[in-house]
Structure formats: C-alpha cells, structure tokens
Scaffold this motif. Structure first.
Motif, mmCIF file in Angstrom:
data_model
loop_
_atom_site.group_PDB
_atom_site.id
_atom_site.type_symbol
_atom_site.label_atom_id
_atom_site.label_comp_id
_atom_site.label_asym_id
_atom_site.label_seq_id
_atom_site.Cartn_x
_atom_site.Cartn_y
_atom_site.Cartn_z
ATOM 1 N N MET A 144 26.834 -17.428 18.161
ATOM 2 C CA MET A 144 25.392 -17.568 18.318
ATOM 3 C C MET A 144 25.098 -18.552 19.455
ATOM 4 O O MET A 144 25.741 -19.589 19.559
ATOM 5 N N ILE A 145 24.143 -18.208 20.271
ATOM 6 C CA ILE A 145 23.721 -19.099 21.350
ATOM 7 C C ILE A 145 22.363 -19.678 20.987
ATOM 8 O O ILE A 145 21.476 -18.967 20.532
ATOM 9 N N ARG A 146 22.257 -20.980 21.194
ATOM 10 C CA ARG A 146 21.007 -21.683 20.876
ATOM 11 C C ARG A 146 20.887 -22.900 21.785
ATOM 12 O O ARG A 146 21.846 -23.306 22.439
ATOM 13 N N LYS A 147 19.711 -23.491 21.782
ATOM 14 C CA LYS A 147 19.511 -24.725 22.546
ATOM 15 C C LYS A 147 20.326 -25.854 21.925
ATOM 16 O O LYS A 147 20.465 -25.943 20.702
ATOM 17 N N ALA A 148 20.868 -26.687 22.788
ATOM 18 C CA ALA A 148 21.654 -27.838 22.330
ATOM 19 C C ALA A 148 20.734 -28.867 21.678
ATOM 20 O O ALA A 148 19.536 -28.937 21.976
ATOM 21 N N ARG A 149 21.327 -29.676 20.812
ATOM 22 C CA ARG A 149 20.590 -30.750 20.134
ATOM 23 C C ARG A 149 21.108 -32.100 20.604
ATOM 24 O O ARG A 149 22.301 -32.245 20.898
ATOM 25 N N LYS A 150 20.238 -33.101 20.587
ATOM 26 C CA LYS A 150 20.623 -34.418 21.096
ATOM 27 C C LYS A 150 21.797 -35.024 20.340
ATOM 28 O O LYS A 150 22.625 -35.706 20.929
ATOM 29 N N GLU A 151 21.921 -34.733 19.059
ATOM 30 C CA GLU A 151 23.027 -35.303 18.287
ATOM 31 C C GLU A 151 24.370 -34.657 18.636
ATOM 32 O O GLU A 151 25.422 -35.125 18.195
ATOM 33 N N GLU A 152 24.354 -33.615 19.437
ATOM 34 C CA GLU A 152 25.585 -32.939 19.867
ATOM 35 C C GLU A 152 26.101 -33.424 21.220
ATOM 36 O O GLU A 152 27.118 -32.940 21.706
ATOM 37 N N LEU A 153 25.418 -34.381 21.807
ATOM 38 C CA LEU A 153 25.743 -34.819 23.164
ATOM 39 C C LEU A 153 27.189 -35.289 23.308
ATOM 40 O O LEU A 153 27.859 -34.948 24.291
ATOM 41 N N THR A 155 30.306 -21.458 17.237
ATOM 42 C CA THR A 155 31.264 -20.654 16.488
ATOM 43 C C THR A 155 31.332 -21.213 15.063
ATOM 44 O O THR A 155 30.706 -22.239 14.764
ATOM 45 N N GLU A 156 32.121 -20.596 14.227
ATOM 46 C CA GLU A 156 32.300 -21.104 12.864
ATOM 47 C C GLU A 156 32.943 -22.485 12.867
ATOM 48 O O GLU A 156 32.716 -23.292 11.972
ATOM 49 N N GLU A 157 33.747 -22.753 13.900
ATOM 50 C CA GLU A 157 34.438 -24.045 14.011
ATOM 51 C C GLU A 157 33.582 -25.130 14.666
ATOM 52 O O GLU A 157 33.980 -26.282 14.701
#
Length: 163
Positions: free
Chosen positions: A1-10, A57-59
């Motif tokens: 799945m493609i989605r916008k990144a979130r700040k907590e993922e930086l 991904t699932e991972e």
C-alpha cells in the motif's frame, strides 16, 4: 500500500535513505547522494509539503519517495534532447527501497503514473539501477537537466499516448 508518510516515521525513512546511499556507493555510484543527501531537513520539508510517500509492507516501510504535481524548476532547461511534451506533469524524486530485488521501486513508479499520466524524473549518469528501473517501467530518456548544485542528470519521461 502506498500512502503519505507520517512525521513519526522520519527516523525509519532516514534509515532507508542511509541504506540507499550505501547501496549506491557499493554499486558504482558514490557521488549522487554524497554528503548525507537527502538531509533530514529536506525530508522534513517534503513531509511538511505532503509530498513524501511510503510503500508499506506487512513488515513495515518498504520504500520511500517524493511525488508531486506541478513544475520542477530543474526541468525548465533540458539539453541534448527535449521533453516529450510541455503539458502539466508529475515528478518523482528521492526514491529508495528498504530491500532490493522485490519490485518495490517499480510499484512506486506505477503508482505515480496512475496518479498522473505524464511523469518526469531524473537520475545520475552513474546510477545504472535507476536508469534500468525507469526504462523497465516505460520511461524514455529525454536529455540532460541540471540540479541545484549544478551537476547533470539524465532526464526521463513517461506519458500516455496523445499527451
């Protein structure tokens, strides 16, 4: 799945870019992302502009890239060729996969093309992996553009017939 990144993922995103720098250096392209490019501040800016995307991904996060609609100033001047058209376009930048050989980068390119049937991107002349990725996904080499630091890049475009 493609989605916008979130700040907590930086932090995870920066780790993916670090691994991509290492991969490029080990595969004959030590210059394109030298000196820690892309820097955290630039990626934070992409995040703030809501143009930073992740392939989930699932991972966890399997890939990251920048996608936006609108003019890319570096593409206003092209040498040794020409763009396929001068219609509005989408731009792909800073794509990196967490693991190579799983088709993640191709899926990201496909997603971008689904969003905009007139896509542009560029890559370093030593980045053979990215050149193969573009060409495998139907992008055509259009000429040479120059990025902010004055270095040249190979320009690619893919557009729907008739655009």
């Amino acid at each position: 799945m493609i989605r916008k990144a979130r700040k907590e993922e930086l932090d995870v995103i920066m780790d993916i870019y670090a691994a991509a720098r290492k991969f490029m250096a080990e595969n004959g392209n030590p210059d394109q992302w030298a000196d820690g490019y892309p820097q955290r501040e630039l990626i934070q800016e992409d995040l703030n502009k809501e143009q930073l995307y992740v392939y989930e991904t699932e991972e966890g996060i399997g890939g990251v890239f920048v996608f936006f609609l609108g003019e890319e100033p570096n593409y206003n001047r092209i040498l040794d060729g020409k763009w396929q058209n001068d219609k509005p376009y989408g731009t792909l930048h800073r794509i990196a996969a967490a693991r190579y050989g799983q088709g993640i980068a191709s899926k990201c390119l496909e997603w971008c093309y689904e969003q905009c049937k007139n896509m542009r991107g560029d890559t370093h002349e030593k980045n053979k992996s990215m050149q193969r990725l573009f060409e495998k996904n139907g992008f055509v080499r259009c000429g040479i553009v120059f990025v902010e630091d004055g270095t040249k890049r190979i320009a690619y475009q893919k557009c729907e017939e008739g655009l």
